[in-house]
Every structure is written in C-alpha cells, then in structure tokens.
Design a protein around this motif. Structure first.
Motif, PDB file in Angstrom:
ATOM      1  N   MET C  46       1.089  -1.265   0.071  1.00 29.89           N
ATOM      2  CA  MET C  46      -0.066   0.216  -0.079  1.00 29.89           C
ATOM      3  C   MET C  46       0.998   1.271  -0.010  1.00 29.89           C
ATOM      4  O   MET C  46       0.728   2.179  -0.666  1.00 29.89           O
ATOM      5  CB  MET C  46      -0.907  -0.045   1.221  1.00 29.89           C
ATOM      6  CG  MET C  46      -1.952  -1.058   1.332  1.00 29.89           C
ATOM      7  SD  MET C  46      -1.329  -2.757   1.095  1.00 29.89           S
ATOM      8  CE  MET C  46      -1.683  -2.932   2.711  1.00 29.89           C
ATOM      9  N   GLY C  47       1.938   1.373   0.730  1.00 28.78           N
ATOM     10  CA  GLY C  47       2.879   2.429   0.914  1.00 28.78           C
ATOM     11  C   GLY C  47       3.325   2.684  -0.510  1.00 28.78           C
ATOM     12  O   GLY C  47       3.422   3.824  -1.045  1.00 28.78           O
ATOM     13  N   ASN C  48       4.232   1.654  -1.050  1.00 29.50           N
ATOM     14  CA  ASN C  48       4.813   1.777  -2.513  1.00 29.50           C
ATOM     15  C   ASN C  48       3.593   2.334  -3.461  1.00 29.50           C
ATOM     16  O   ASN C  48       4.127   2.945  -4.366  1.00 29.50           O
ATOM     17  CB  ASN C  48       5.629   0.667  -2.745  1.00 29.50           C
ATOM     18  CG  ASN C  48       6.623   0.506  -1.878  1.00 29.50           C
ATOM     19  OD1 ASN C  48       7.065   1.171  -0.995  1.00 29.50           O
ATOM     20  ND2 ASN C  48       7.454  -0.568  -2.142  1.00 29.50           N
ATOM     21  N   ALA C  49       2.602   2.023  -3.213  1.00 31.52           N
ATOM     22  CA  ALA C  49       1.454   2.437  -4.189  1.00 31.52           C
ATOM     23  C   ALA C  49       0.907   3.841  -4.000  1.00 31.52           C
ATOM     24  O   ALA C  49       0.395   4.359  -4.836  1.00 31.52           O
ATOM     25  CB  ALA C  49       0.491   1.403  -4.131  1.00 31.52           C
ATOM     26  N   GLY C  50       1.210   4.280  -2.749  1.00 29.95           N
ATOM     27  CA  GLY C  50       0.917   5.563  -2.744  1.00 29.95           C
ATOM     28  C   GLY C  50      -0.244   5.878  -1.599  1.00 29.95           C
ATOM     29  O   GLY C  50      -0.969   6.692  -1.374  1.00 29.95           O
ATOM     30  N   PHE C  51      -0.456   4.705  -0.935  1.00 27.63           N
ATOM     31  CA  PHE C  51      -1.391   4.751   0.285  1.00 27.63           C
ATOM     32  C   PHE C  51      -1.097   4.531   1.327  1.00 27.63           C
ATOM     33  O   PHE C  51      -1.397   3.402   2.200  1.00 27.63           O
ATOM     34  CB  PHE C  51      -2.658   3.885  -0.352  1.00 27.63           C
ATOM     35  CG  PHE C  51      -3.336   4.209  -1.500  1.00 27.63           C
ATOM     36  CD1 PHE C  51      -4.397   5.116  -1.702  1.00 27.63           C
ATOM     37  CD2 PHE C  51      -2.782   3.650  -2.664  1.00 27.63           C
ATOM     38  CE1 PHE C  51      -4.626   5.365  -3.113  1.00 27.63           C
ATOM     39  CE2 PHE C  51      -3.102   3.528  -4.164  1.00 27.63           C
ATOM     40  CZ  PHE C  51      -4.248   5.034  -4.170  1.00 27.63           C
ATOM     41  N   GLU C  52      -0.090   5.240   1.851  1.00 30.99           N
ATOM     42  CA  GLU C  52       0.635   4.874   3.230  1.00 30.99           C
ATOM     43  C   GLU C  52      -0.439   4.948   4.329  1.00 30.99           C
ATOM     44  O   GLU C  52      -0.575   4.443   5.463  1.00 30.99           O
ATOM     45  CB  GLU C  52       1.737   6.327   3.660  1.00 30.99           C
ATOM     46  CG  GLU C  52       2.984   5.639   4.139  1.00 30.99           C
ATOM     47  CD  GLU C  52       3.850   6.580   4.241  1.00 30.99           C
ATOM     48  OE1 GLU C  52       3.576   7.839   4.331  1.00 30.99           O
ATOM     49  OE2 GLU C  52       5.175   6.326   3.626  1.00 30.99           O
ATOM     50  N   LYS C  54      -3.071   3.623   4.331  1.00 31.32           N
ATOM     51  CA  LYS C  54      -3.690   2.173   4.331  1.00 31.32           C
ATOM     52  C   LYS C  54      -2.673   1.430   4.986  1.00 31.32           C
ATOM     53  O   LYS C  54      -2.977   0.395   5.493  1.00 31.32           O
ATOM     54  CB  LYS C  54      -4.123   1.770   3.157  1.00 31.32           C
ATOM     55  CG  LYS C  54      -5.292   2.523   2.514  1.00 31.32           C
ATOM     56  CD  LYS C  54      -6.557   2.174   3.065  1.00 31.32           C
ATOM     57  CE  LYS C  54      -7.674   3.111   3.235  1.00 31.32           C
ATOM     58  NZ  LYS C  54      -8.719   2.921   4.058  1.00 31.32           N
TER      59      LYS C  54
END
Lengths: 475, 161, 244
Positions: C46-52, C54
C-alpha cells in the motif's frame, strides 16, 4: 491500471531490439561512471562534500545571488532577473533586438528547453541554431531531446544521414571535402552513415553558423558567486565557438546553479563529467568572467518556479541537481522505456520529480515509472533522495485526484483484508488469498501480471495453517 | 516590486533550515610522479599527443595555432589556458592546437588547480576568460560512437618544456 | 534470546516452505521462536502504491504484535527494510519500538548471530539475486554504484554450505523489475526488466537462482515459466536450512 508512462512504455516494447540497444547504450555510460567512481579513493567524500555545499548554497540562495550579481557587475556583465519563462523570453528577445541580431548560435541549455526559448525567438523572426551536435540533429529533425546530456543517442545513424541530406544544402560538397582531407579513405568503402563522416559534415555546416551569427547563447553549469564566473562544460567546444566569434554573449542560468567559490568548483568539476558520461573531465571547462574586448555579456538569472521548490519541505533538495544525467543512465525503467515515454521534457528519476514540481496535475503520469530500486540515489553526485521523493509523490497523488483508480481499489482491498486477521487467515485457508478480494481487483491486477508471467501455483497450505497444525512436525 | 526583489523575497520566505558552510576536507588523489600521470592522462584520457620541447612555428594557413598553458592537471590531463590577447577564437577554430606547458607546472588534481587560479589574479587579467582544455574536441552524439574534432580543434599536441 | 518470526503475507500464502525453513533454522540455532498469529502484512504494497494511510493500521498492528521480542526476523529483505525504514516515519506521531529490532534473516544470521558454520549441504550451482532493498536499504551487499569495500552477506552465508557453487549474474544488483505494485502498473517495463535479469542469471549456467526475497524470485519464476525456461528458484534460507 495503465498510466501515461506505462502506455508509452508498452508501445516502446514493440521492437525489442530497439529496447536492447537503448538499454545497452545507457548501461555502458553507467558502467563508465562506475569505473570513474572506483578509480578515486575519495569518491564518496566528494559526493558528501557536493551534497553539503549544495545544501548550504540553496539555503543561502538570496545571499549568493546578490554576491554573484555584485561580482558579475564588477566584471562588466549585465545581470537580469526573470521570475518566469515569459519574462525570461522577453529579456532575451529585448537584448537581441537591441543589437539587431537576426541569428543566434547556442550551446545546449535545458533551461532554454524549459522556457521554450527557441520557439519564442523564432516566432519573432530570430533564427536560432543549436550547436551541440546532438541538439542540432534534433533541431533539424524537429525532435525533442530524449536525454538531458546525450539528447539524440536514441536516433539511428541512417536517420541522421537522411536528415542531413535533406536539410544541409552543402551535404555533397562537405562529403567531398571529407574525402579530400582523408585521402586514405575510399568513398565507396565508407558507409554513407559513418558517424565520423557525418560529424565532419555537421562541423563544416556549423562553422558557417558560428561565423555569421550575431550573438552566442550558453547555459551555465555553474555560477561562482565569489568571482562572477559562469562555468560551461562541453566536449565539443561549441559553447566556446558560440561565444568566441559573435560579440554578444547571453547566459541563461537557473538560480539554483550557484556555488560559493573556487574551492567548491573543484569538487563539482571532478564530479560532473565522471557522473554524466564516465569521463575524467569534459574536454572544455570554460570560465566566462566578463565580456570580450568590445563585446557585451549578459546573464539572465531565472527563477521559473525554483523559489517555490525551495519552499517545498519534501522536494527542495531537487535544487541540488546539476543535471549530470547519471540517474537516467542507471534507471532500469528509463533504459527500457526511453525519454519519450515520459511526458515531462526531462525524463528519468530527476525528471519525474521536476515534472511533478512543475505541474503535478499534468505530469503525474510519470510517477509510476519507478520500481523503487534506489539505484539513482546511489549514483547521484549531490545525493538527491530521488527514490524517496517519488515515494512521497505517490502518497500525494490521491489527494490531488491523480491516483490510479485500479491501484487504489487494490490497495484498499488488500488493506481491508490485512487489517482483519480472521478474514486474512480464512482467505489463506482457502489457499487462495485472491478469493477474498472482489473480482474486479483480482482481474485488473492479475491481467497485468499475466502480461509477462505464468500464473503462480498456490500451495495446499499456508504458513499460518502449518503453524497451527504444529510446525515442528512439518517435513 | 522588481522581479529581483520578488525572487529574493520568495527565497527568504521559503522557510528552509539553514545549512552551514561545510569545510571541504577531501583527501584528494596525489601522484608520486604527477608529470608521468599527466602525460598518461593526456594520451589515454584526452586523446592528445605529447611531445617534449618547443613546437614548430604556426603554419601560415591558420590551420594550426600555438598557445601557452599556465599549468596542467595530472588527474585528467586538463591544461588551464587563460585568454592573453584580444581574440580567443583561434583557440577553438584552429584545426590543430599546440599547447606548451612546463613540467614544473603540473598540479595533482582539480582542487589544487582551482586553488592556484584563486590565489593569483594574473589568470584573469584584462581578458575575462579562461578555460581548461583536455585534448581535442570530441563527441559521441551519433549512436555513442566517439569522434574527434566535433566543432573545435581536431587534434591537440602538448609540448612539455 | 526471544525471536519473533515475521512471515510476510505473500510468503505465508505462496511460499510457506520459506517460513518453515526460517523457523527450523532459527530453532536449530537454539533460539526461542515465537510467531504471533495475528500478523498479516507490513504495509509495503500500500505504501509503495501511494496509500501510506492504508499502511498505517498495519504498521501499528505489527508494532503491537512484535514489540515484546528481542529481535524480529523475517525471511524477506524488502519487507524487513520497509518495517525498519518506513514504519518509524509512518508512525512518527505515536512512535514505534519493533521497527529498529526488525531484521532480514540474512543480516540476523550474519551480523547478530555471526554464525560460522552450518550443517547444510547443497551440491548445486546457484546464481545470487541481490534484490534492491536488500542491497540499498539493508546493506546485505555493497551496492555496485558506490565506492565502498566489496562485500556480500548472502554469499558469506552460502559459503558455509557444503558442496555449493556460488555465482553472480552480470549487472549483479540491477533491479529485476518486480517492485510490488510496479509490476502491475507498468507490466511492460517490469516484464522486460525481468526477462533481462533472468537471461543474465541463466547466463551464469546456474541450476538455481537464490535470493533473500521471494517476491523477486516469484516474478522471475513467472517469467521463466512463461518463457519455457527450466531454471529453478529457491529462497536463500531454504539452502541454509537444507537437511534440517
């Protein structure tokens, strides 16, 4: 799931051998850079010094700009300040028109690309001739740069030959001259797109331009505040040719290009070429401190968003960048997708970041072009935290309405499951975590996975389940 | 307000933590025999030829020119050439350039080189231009193929005296 | 010494044998190994995808589950790196304690336990996959970009295994193109990177590709199978635990 970059990158894969060639070309530059890094015991100390000098300078930029202006003025240089591209273009035009200049020769400057200077001057009837060979090739072919240091390396020699033949009227004459000067060569045995011959033809073609231009323009690799020097580094000597003949010299310099003094210059001179092209030095490192006898020298200091970058706590360190291009050469994504897959004119890791700083709505389609391998951080001579910055941009995409909806759904779906251990374990029990996710998430992700992969096989039991059953009995 | 004032004021209001001026303590490479290293760098790195003694007089066609270099740099074969006469175009427009430099004027690296220029005003006198030259003009802009003689001198010979 | 075993979510679901090998190896070294059963994921995808945001509840949960252990050991360099380097940032308001005690199993064996021998036998030629976060975040080996003394902790450990032949591919630490969500957002480039990496591993003549991240191996294996290549993939801990 696709982003602007991923779509262009997919198109670029249509000819795998072109990708192979592009990757190999820029990997070779990286390999040469590595050899340079390994050849100096003080390499990491140099990077450290460069980082700290830039941090200091950028956070004292007001003082250094004033100091530079004072030094340059004392040397007889006219200093101008431009807040944005429009003002910059106007200043340059006004200087040229005051001198009745109809033709300008210019050496490579990413700042002029950023401000669209050429188109602007040409619209007002001033002929602009790029003199860096790569830039000239692109100008004649009406193409944009694909790399900031080696802008035309993606163009094939046959296409360059065809372009020269159709745009340089003296092509045949210059070709004959080449063989006159190289009597050992036989015209029938030399390939018609031989790089040495094409370079010679471009040399003669550009000679005429240097001799007939009314002004020379250069960028600036560095501006030295203590002395007012503008430092320009080239291999071809084209910045020197552009400024040695015409009486008028106009320098375009981003305000972040300043360094304090000669002591700092020693550090950056040693890093720039080694990082950029894997050479110990560029052939020419020229210090312009004032006008030629009877001539004029102008420096235009351009902000165009840089002072706003300074105010951005997560991204101000991009101002340290000295545009060596090392991050592009090492970037595995850049090497396999090439410059035109990126929507901003600067590609690669630094371009992803600078594009977002320029206009995050417009250039967010590049943020996907990073596997977070972090190699760029390790090659950067001034230690810009490029990959961390890309990670941070990804965190911001959702709030500016630029998040990829499928990826968002997938992240939310995974988070939903992961936050519920019972649901998660239940999903594992079925040995198909995917079963717990809504179909649309599974399919959009799995389709993309299926592009290059055969689907993985799920084991009968998860680790969770094995643990529950008594892990010590597992064979 | 002027553009200058606007830019300066935005910089001042950026609110960045100020980083102090660092001590530059790079323990830079030095050579047991800088002259030998310089010759080696000229030949292998720069693609220049190296001779000993004084060069022949300039040819009349202007194809070849001679210039006196202030000092050489061992690590990369650069030679510092300050402008010493009204015109400097010949440094770049000549087909061939002979550069004379004294064996007693070879520094180890660019840190020493810049310290030398900074220490003496003679390097920037009336003529406000100086350049480090390292060999002939070159390019690799066509498919990465290295070609000498892109725009400026096609060949360079260094005369060590 | 009480060890918390963190088995990353995809290892749990897809490569349970890697978790088993890690467990057995740690036990065989006389350690007390606990496995908090409510663990799921470190939040990296989630973090790497841009949803830290989450990732935050997952990071909190991780901290709660693992803060009581002396060390947390994971057979997964990238996940360990995410916990150690990103959890403190994500949880900077509440603070966290487990992150700094979290290690990948390679660095744990090499740097903390400093093991000098293993009973393992593995008479095969293996090509070492130096995965990016292992190299550049955890320092499992010297990054090829930097001028630092050359080292490789994975290879140091593999050298303790009897009968093994160890090689590295050309471009020894170039990214394989997995990158988590990168592989589904940029499938074309990701696949091409994987194909290139795979070709270089195969070029060594190795029977196996081994590394500290099952995620990279899964990516390469998916590409290998689609391309009809027969080279095999094995997590480094499975080799170190061979015969246990």
């Amino acid at each position: 799931m696709s982003t602007e970059h991923s779509k262009k990158a997919l198109e670029y894969q249509a000819e795998p051998e072109v990708v192979t060639r592009h990757d190999r070309t820029f990997w070779n530059v990286r390999a040469k850079r590595d050899a340079m890094a390994q050849s100096l015991p003080e390499w990491e100390a140099l990077r450290d010094a460069a980082d700290r000098i830039k941090k200091h300078t950028e956070t004292h930029l007001d003082e250094y700009l004033l100091k530079f202006e004072e030094s340059a003025s004392r040397n007889g240089v006219h200093v101008h300040w431009a807040e944005d591209a429009e003002e910059y273009n106007r200043i340059v035009y006004d200087i040229l028109s005051a001198h009745n200049v109809r033709k300008v020769v210019k050496s490579k400057s990413m700042l002029t690309e950023e401000c669209h200077l050429n188109a602007n001057l040409e619209a007002r009837g001033i002929d602009v001739v790029e003199t860096d060979l790569g830039e000239r090739i692109l100008q004649l072919m009406k193409l944009a740069p694909s790399h900031i240091v080696m802008p035309a390396l993606h163009v094939h020699r046959e296409d360059i030959r065809d372009c020269f033949m159709s745009t340089i009227p003296e092509f045949g004459e210059f070709r004959q001259e080449y063989f006159r000067r190289n009597p050992q060569l036989s015209p029938s045995e030399v390939d018609s797109s031989d790089p040495t011959m094409l370079t010679f033809i471009a040399r003669l073609h550009l000679r005429e331009q240097f001799m007939t231009a009314g002004a020379g323009m250069t960028g600036a690799n560095f501006g030295i505040a203590s002395t007012g020097d503008v430092v320009v580094c080239t291999n071809e000597g084209n910045a020197d040719m552009s400024t040695a003949v015409p009486p008028l010299h106009i320098v375009s310099m981003g305000i972040e290009k300043l360094i304090p003094d000669y002591e700092a210059m020693g550090v950056f001179q040693r890093l720039l070429a080694r990082c950029g092209t894997g050479q110990q030095t560029t052939v020419y490192t020229s210090h312009f401190r004032g006008p030629k006898p009877g001539g004029e020298m102008h420096v235009v200091l351009v902000d165009n968003g840089r002072s706003s970058i300074l105010a951005d706590p997560g991204h101000w360190q991009t101002l340290k960048c000295m545009r060596c291009g090392a991050c592009m050469n090492t970037c595995p994504v850049y090497r396999r997708s090439a410059g035109y897959s990126y929507s901003y004119f600067i590609p690669g890791p630094i371009g992803i970041n600078l594009g977002m700083l320029k206009d995050s709505g417009r250039y967010s389609g590049n943020v996907s072009a990073c596997s977070l391998c972090m190699s760029c951080d390790d090659v950067c001579p001034v230690k810009v935290d490029l990959s961390s910055q890309i990670y941070r941009w990804r965190q911001q995409l959702d709030s500016i309405g630029r998040a990829n909806p499928a990826k968002k759904l997938m992240s939310y779906g995974m988070s939903f499951v992961f936050n519920r251990p019972k649901l998660y374990i239940g999903a594992l029990k079925a040995a198909r975590m995917v079963n717990a996710l809504p179909d649309c998430i599974v399919y959009s992700g799995m389709n993309a996975w299926g592009y290059g992969h055969r689907m993985m096989e799920f084991p009968k039991e998860s680790f969770h389940s094995l643990w529950k059953k008594g892990i010590d009995n597992v064979k | 307000m002027s553009s200058k004032e606007n830019i300066l004021s935005r910089i001042r209001n950026a609110g960045r933590e100020k980083f102090g001026k660092p001590e530059i303590a790079v323990d830079a490479i030095r050579y047991d025999d800088p002259v030998e290293q310089f010759i080696n760098a000229c030949r292998t790195v720069s693609g220049a030829e190296v001779s000993f003694g004084t060069p022949p007089p300039d040819d009349v066609r202007g194809e070849s020119s001679t210039v006196r270099g202030a000092f050489g740099v061992a690590e990369n074969g650069c030679i510092w050439i300050p402008q010493t006469e009204d015109d400097r175009a010949y440094l770049f427009t000549s087909e061939h350039l002979d550069i004379i430099v004294s064996k007693n004027d070879i520094v180890n690296n660019m840190h020493e080189a810049y310290a030398r220029i900074a220490a003496s005003s003679e390097y920037f006198g009336t003529y406000k231009f100086g350049t480090f030259i390292s060999g002939p003009s070159k390019t690799a802009d066509i498919e990465g193929a290295l070609v000498y003689g892109a725009q400026a001198a096609r060949s360079v010979r260094i005369y060590l005296i | 010494m009480r060890i918390g075993l963190f088995v990353p979510c995809y290892v749990d679901a897809l490569f349970p044998e890697v978790g088993v090998a890690a467990y057995k190896l740690l036990k065989s070294l006389g350690l007390e190994v606990g496995y908090p059963e409510k663990q799921t994921c470190c939040g990296q995808p989630m973090g790497n995808a841009g949803f830290e945001t989450k990732a935050l509840p997952l990071a909190r949960k991780y901290d709660e589950l693992f803060s009581g252990y002396d060390y947390v050991v994971a057979p997964g360099a990238s996940c360990a790196a995410y916990v150690r380097h990103f959890h403190p940032e994500i949880m900077k308001e509440s603070g966290c304690t487990a992150a700094e005690k979290t290690t990948d199993i390679v660095e744990f064996l090499h740097d903390i336990l400093k093991i000098k021998s293993l009973p393992a036998v593995f008479p095969h030629k293996v090509s070492v996959h130096n995965s990016c976060h292992g190299v550049r975040e955890l320092g499992l080996s010297s990054p090829s970009e930097r001028n630092v003394p050359r080292f490789n902790k994975i290879i140091d450990l593999l050298k303790l295994v009897e009968g093994i032949e160890i090689v590295e591919p050309e471009r020894r630490d170039e990214c394989c193109g997995f990158g988590g969500m990168f592989s589904v957002e940029e499938p074309a480039v990701s696949t091409r990177m994987g194909q290139d990496k795979l070709r270089r591993h195969i070029g060594t003549g190795a029977e196996y590709v081994t590394g500290p991240d099952s995620s990279c191996l899964m990516h390469l294996e998916g590409i290998a199978r689609k391309g009809g290549e027969s080279i095999k993939f094995i997590h480094v801990v499975q080799i170190l635990a061979a015969g246990l």
